[in-house]
Design a protein around this motif. Sequence first.
Motif, PDB file in Angstrom:
ATOM      1  N   VAL A 144      43.636  64.666 -17.605  1.00 13.62           N
ATOM      2  CA  VAL A 144      42.883  63.661 -18.352  1.00 13.62           C
ATOM      3  C   VAL A 144      43.906  62.718 -18.969  1.00 13.62           C
ATOM      4  O   VAL A 144      44.814  63.172 -19.683  1.00 13.62           O
ATOM      5  N   GLU A 145      43.780  61.419 -18.687  1.00 12.69           N
ATOM      6  CA  GLU A 145      44.787  60.492 -19.162  1.00 12.69           C
ATOM      7  C   GLU A 145      44.174  59.171 -19.573  1.00 12.69           C
ATOM      8  O   GLU A 145      43.097  58.790 -19.108  1.00 12.69           O
ATOM      9  N   SER A 146      44.888  58.480 -20.445  1.00 10.83           N
ATOM     10  CA  SER A 146      44.476  57.152 -20.883  1.00 10.83           C
ATOM     11  C   SER A 146      45.718  56.341 -21.217  1.00 10.83           C
ATOM     12  O   SER A 146      46.704  56.881 -21.721  1.00 10.83           O
ATOM     13  N   ARG A 147      45.649  55.061 -20.918  1.00 12.92           N
ATOM     14  CA  ARG A 147      46.738  54.140 -21.259  1.00 12.92           C
ATOM     15  C   ARG A 147      46.290  53.367 -22.496  1.00 12.92           C
ATOM     16  O   ARG A 147      45.295  52.643 -22.470  1.00 12.92           O
ATOM     17  N   ILE A 148      47.041  53.539 -23.584  1.00 15.09           N
ATOM     18  CA  ILE A 148      46.586  53.108 -24.902  1.00 15.09           C
ATOM     19  C   ILE A 148      47.718  52.403 -25.648  1.00 15.09           C
ATOM     20  O   ILE A 148      48.871  52.831 -25.613  1.00 15.09           O
ATOM     21  N   GLN A 149      47.346  51.353 -26.368  1.00 16.10           N
ATOM     22  CA  GLN A 149      48.214  50.811 -27.409  1.00 16.10           C
ATOM     23  C   GLN A 149      47.580  51.181 -28.742  1.00 16.10           C
ATOM     24  O   GLN A 149      46.433  50.826 -29.026  1.00 16.10           O
ATOM     25  N   GLN A 314      40.961  58.056 -17.276  1.00 12.04           N
ATOM     26  CA  GLN A 314      40.843  58.592 -15.930  1.00 12.04           C
ATOM     27  C   GLN A 314      40.934  60.108 -15.970  1.00 12.04           C
ATOM     28  O   GLN A 314      41.698  60.671 -16.761  1.00 12.04           O
ATOM     29  N   VAL A 315      40.154  60.777 -15.129  1.00  8.41           N
ATOM     30  CA  VAL A 315      40.227  62.224 -14.973  1.00  8.41           C
ATOM     31  C   VAL A 315      40.499  62.532 -13.504  1.00  8.41           C
ATOM     32  O   VAL A 315      39.791  62.037 -12.622  1.00  8.41           O
ATOM     33  N   LEU A 316      41.529  63.320 -13.268  1.00 11.90           N
ATOM     34  CA  LEU A 316      41.912  63.732 -11.923  1.00 11.90           C
ATOM     35  C   LEU A 316      41.773  65.243 -11.792  1.00 11.90           C
ATOM     36  O   LEU A 316      41.923  65.973 -12.770  1.00 11.90           O
ATOM     37  N   GLN A 317      41.527  65.673 -10.567  1.00 16.06           N
ATOM     38  CA  GLN A 317      41.366  67.102 -10.305  1.00 16.06           C
ATOM     39  C   GLN A 317      42.129  67.471  -9.050  1.00 16.06           C
ATOM     40  O   GLN A 317      42.175  66.701  -8.087  1.00 16.06           O
ATOM     41  N   SER A 318      42.753  68.639  -9.064  1.00 14.79           N
ATOM     42  CA  SER A 318      43.441  69.175  -7.895  1.00 14.79           C
ATOM     43  C   SER A 318      42.950  70.589  -7.656  1.00 14.79           C
ATOM     44  O   SER A 318      42.917  71.403  -8.575  1.00 14.79           O
ATOM     45  N   SER A 319      42.555  70.862  -6.435  1.00 17.65           N
ATOM     46  CA  SER A 319      42.060  72.202  -6.111  1.00 17.65           C
ATOM     47  C   SER A 319      43.154  73.096  -5.573  1.00 17.65           C
ATOM     48  O   SER A 319      42.932  74.262  -5.306  1.00 17.65           O
TER      49      SER A 319
END
Length: 466
Positions: A144-149, A314-319
Amino acid sequence: MSESSGISHRRGRPLRRALIAVLSTLGLAAAVATAATLPANASAPPPPSGWTQVFLDDFNGAAGSGVNTATWQYDIGTSYPGGPPNWGTGEVETMTSSTSNVSLDGNGNLRITPRRDAAGNWTSGRIETHRTDFQPPSGGKLRVESRIQMPNVTGAAAKGYWPAFWMLGAPYRGNYQNWPSVGELDIMENVQGLNTAWAAMHCGTNPGGPCNETSGIGGSTPCTGTTCQAGFHTYSMEWDRSTSVEEIRFYVDGANFHTVRANQVDATTWANATNHGFFIILNVAMGGGFPAAFGGGPDSGTQPGHPMVVDYVQVLQSSGGGTTPPPSGNRDAYSAIQAESYDAQSGLSTETTSDTGGGQNIGWLANGDWALYRGVNFGSTAATQFRARVASGAASGVSGLVEVRLDSRTSAPIGSFALGNTGGWQSWRTVPANISSVTGTHDVYLTFTSGQPADFVNVNWFDFAH
């Protein structure tokens, strides 16, 4: 950030900084580091090989419009219905759905802006995903990631500011009385305009309990390049069920600065906190327990109107399964390993050292505390000695052991030395100890054992010798 102060500390001392460590998944690290340097209206980076995007909001839309309510819901007022007042943290603002507090800027960003009216009342914004199902698949990973100022305000004008990007366990929604047992993952928190990002996991019982509530199990790091307030940085959490021991790792710009492992708490506490989905929250609070730990606020000198600017979530998943990759040998056993460069820890804090060379030391170390240093390369000629730069201001009769263990913090020590008072917490000496012969590459644990609960040692650096 829910019913806690949000600050990670031990015995009343705030945990200040953790030095940047190496990201385990190099392809993902490269993608995140690239994301940190993109322009303010950039799209989220494409998923690296082996990862699938399961959620994205790029916050594209007309300037002045609200968020997509098919994706997000607004939290309104000063509490959840029937939940603890002031969102459980003592913060003073009223959350609204007004576009003066929460809006798109027309350039691909979300802005959450605290405001103060003529009577001195604060308003701000807090949104959370409708979805509550974010969790890694069995044997896989979730990122789970976000680009933030962060709000671009510092000093006295920033008193009381508390921006955050975080997650709560799905069972909290509709209950609002079961924190912290249902789990909370703070991916980014900041207060008072400081150039520091905090991360933490909350779990167990409050106060105290296995997760040190209300503080949680936390760490922190500075933003590098530009400060957290002056530029965008990528804040992320990787929840990994592919490792032999489940891990939750926290990153800034692709650098892992804090890790929580399942074996740091009992199995029931971990299961209650993680065996379910989570939802994502973005908000800027004003005041409350975390700012109070750094001088309080807001007050008359606090400047309203500085937004937290969010480029994407954004949320990414890896199986993909598999075990933890072998240590990469990125540390030289025979050069000084800075103690604050740990990859994971329990119970320690960092502080500026007065020792030769400056920098930071780890401190407030007591019985049961530990620090992990991955991938220490001893080479083919056996190391037979360990040295550590240590200091102690422990009271008379208080002492303990500084121990070295390999590959598991529960393995037998390969060597140790005892330490009592050295004349002060910044009175440094180099102490040697013999160790069992070691070759090859290993994860090194420093563990601290004492017959008393009191702090007994600070550590600045350590190395090994033949």
